[in-house]
Design an enzyme around this catalytic site. Sequence first.
Site, mmCIF file in Angstrom:
data_model
loop_
_atom_site.group_PDB
_atom_site.id
_atom_site.type_symbol
_atom_site.label_atom_id
_atom_site.label_comp_id
_atom_site.label_asym_id
_atom_site.label_seq_id
_atom_site.Cartn_x
_atom_site.Cartn_y
_atom_site.Cartn_z
ATOM 1 N N GLY A 1 44.381 39.880 41.129
ATOM 2 C CA GLY A 1 43.684 39.833 39.841
ATOM 3 C C GLY A 1 44.662 39.645 38.684
ATOM 4 N N ARG A 2 45.765 40.418 38.711
ATOM 5 C CA ARG A 2 46.766 40.312 37.650
ATOM 6 C C ARG A 2 47.385 38.917 37.620
ATOM 7 N NH1 ARG A 2 49.702 45.781 39.247
ATOM 8 N NH2 ARG A 2 48.097 45.627 40.865
ATOM 9 N N TRP A 3 47.612 38.369 38.804
ATOM 10 C CA TRP A 3 48.212 37.033 38.871
ATOM 11 C C TRP A 3 47.288 36.020 38.191
ATOM 12 C CZ3 TRP A 3 46.785 32.335 40.998
ATOM 13 C CH2 TRP A 3 47.786 31.359 41.019
ATOM 14 N N ARG B 1 39.660 36.416 37.893
ATOM 15 C CA ARG B 1 40.316 37.137 38.989
ATOM 16 C C ARG B 1 40.199 36.445 40.340
ATOM 17 N NH1 ARG B 1 41.555 42.335 38.601
ATOM 18 N NH2 ARG B 1 40.989 42.669 40.755
ATOM 19 N N HIS C 1 42.421 35.711 44.275
ATOM 20 C CA HIS C 1 42.073 35.988 45.675
ATOM 21 C C HIS C 1 42.196 34.704 46.496
ATOM 22 C CE1 HIS C 1 40.923 39.893 44.407
ATOM 23 N NE2 HIS C 1 39.812 39.539 43.790
ATOM 24 N N ASN D 1 36.904 49.295 47.301
ATOM 25 C CA ASN D 1 36.690 47.989 46.660
ATOM 26 C C ASN D 1 35.202 47.627 46.534
ATOM 27 O OD1 ASN D 1 39.700 46.518 48.124
ATOM 28 N ND2 ASN D 1 39.418 47.423 46.095
ATOM 29 N N SER E 1 46.673 54.022 48.643
ATOM 30 C CA SER E 1 45.277 53.649 48.381
ATOM 31 C C SER E 1 44.396 53.746 49.632
ATOM 32 C CB SER E 1 45.192 52.243 47.767
ATOM 33 O OG SER E 1 45.885 52.189 46.542
ATOM 34 N N ASP F 1 48.480 43.318 47.131
ATOM 35 C CA ASP F 1 47.950 43.706 45.823
ATOM 36 C C ASP F 1 48.448 42.766 44.720
ATOM 37 O OD1 ASP F 1 46.430 45.249 44.124
ATOM 38 O OD2 ASP F 1 47.899 46.859 43.936
HETATM 39 C C1 IPE Z 1 44.269 48.319 47.706
HETATM 40 O O1 IPE Z 1 44.382 47.665 46.483
HETATM 41 C C2 IPE Z 1 43.268 47.613 48.563
HETATM 42 C C3 IPE Z 1 43.628 46.271 49.016
HETATM 43 C C4 IPE Z 1 44.770 45.658 48.806
HETATM 44 C C5 IPE Z 1 42.617 45.599 49.780
HETATM 45 P P1 IPE Z 1 43.571 48.165 45.192
HETATM 46 O O2 IPE Z 1 43.989 47.260 44.089
HETATM 47 O O3 IPE Z 1 42.140 48.237 45.495
HETATM 48 O O4 IPE Z 1 44.142 49.639 45.011
HETATM 49 P P2 IPE Z 1 44.210 50.563 43.721
HETATM 50 O O5 IPE Z 1 42.828 50.599 43.144
HETATM 51 O O6 IPE Z 1 45.187 49.938 42.754
HETATM 52 O O7 IPE Z 1 44.694 51.861 44.234
HETATM 53 C C1 IPE Z 2 44.315 42.776 45.849
HETATM 54 O O1 IPE Z 2 44.388 42.302 44.549
HETATM 55 C C2 IPE Z 2 43.101 42.240 46.586
HETATM 56 C C3 IPE Z 2 42.029 43.218 46.785
HETATM 57 C C4 IPE Z 2 42.096 44.484 46.473
HETATM 58 C C5 IPE Z 2 40.812 42.732 47.401
HETATM 59 P P1 IPE Z 2 43.626 43.028 43.357
HETATM 60 O O2 IPE Z 2 42.295 42.378 43.198
HETATM 61 O O3 IPE Z 2 43.628 44.476 43.526
HETATM 62 O O4 IPE Z 2 44.559 42.614 42.125
HETATM 63 P P2 IPE Z 2 44.975 43.520 40.905
HETATM 64 O O5 IPE Z 2 45.558 44.770 41.469
HETATM 65 O O6 IPE Z 2 43.719 43.781 40.139
HETATM 66 O O7 IPE Z 2 45.955 42.704 40.163
HETATM 67 MG MG MG Z 3 44.881 45.972 42.970
#
Ligand code: IPE
Ligand code: IPE
Ligand code: MG
Length: 252
Positions: free
Chosen positions: A37-39, A47, A51, A82, A208, A34
Amino acid sequence: MSPFATEVHDAAAEARAAGLDPARLPRHLAIIMDGNGRWASRQGWERFFGHRRGADTVRAITTACVRLGIPRLTLYAFSSENWQRPAREVAVLMELLVEYLARELPTLHEQQIRLCAIGRLERLPATAQAALRAAIAATAGYRRMVLTLALSYGGRAELVDACRELARRVAAGELDPEEIDEARLGAALYDGEEVDLVIRTAGEQRLSNFLLWQTAYAEFISHPALWPEFTVADFHACLREYQRRERRFGRV
Ligand code: IPE
Ligand code: IPE
Ligand code: MG
């Protein structure tokens, strides 16, 4: 000495060098990757750059597991939920999956990693399904490590699918409802293998919808690093923390 014995010796030495007891490593490690996106947002980027960079961490951590001799690694790559993300982000993630499979296949061969996938894979785009099927078939003979990608995966959906499977067998007269026990339900899952340790990056402290059944007695470690910046040193620190825990399984 056989190559296998040499490998076992090397893995144990590598574990000890990282401050780990090679005999008490998790046999099945599951990671919720996880924070991509924040990174990316922190760098002022879109975002999907997160990935892309996250795929490099996948390679580093997979290799670290192989080197330590961890036999099973399950990575949460894309959840049922997702699918609700913007169509463009979903499309980029699916493209990255195809790209990842093409790029990593030589490494899977080299490190003798068997690739598997769990989830409602039929929802993935045809190109991704084809790439996945090919990589799974090409690596089916390897036994050094099983790398499972959870894609379009939800723990509740997995339980629903398992219930349907058992119900079909009952309806067909092949199974008595009284014969349904934990072992039979576990065997009807996509992969019922018990998880020893769940690591989640980006500091979140929830599952999650990941491996709900399999994590019943797993240790859970939340690490503050965002997935693209999560290092092998961070990973080793998580494993040391795991080895400090006392797993009691309800006993005294
Ligand atoms: C969980 O991360 C799913 C994956 C890492 C693939 P999310 O970012 O989707 O989870 P929530 O929405 O914060 O619970
Ligand atoms: C995890 O990173 C990857 C997937 C869920 C596919 P995120 O995309 O959830 O990143 P954040 O949580 O928004 O930072
Ligand atoms: Mg996430």
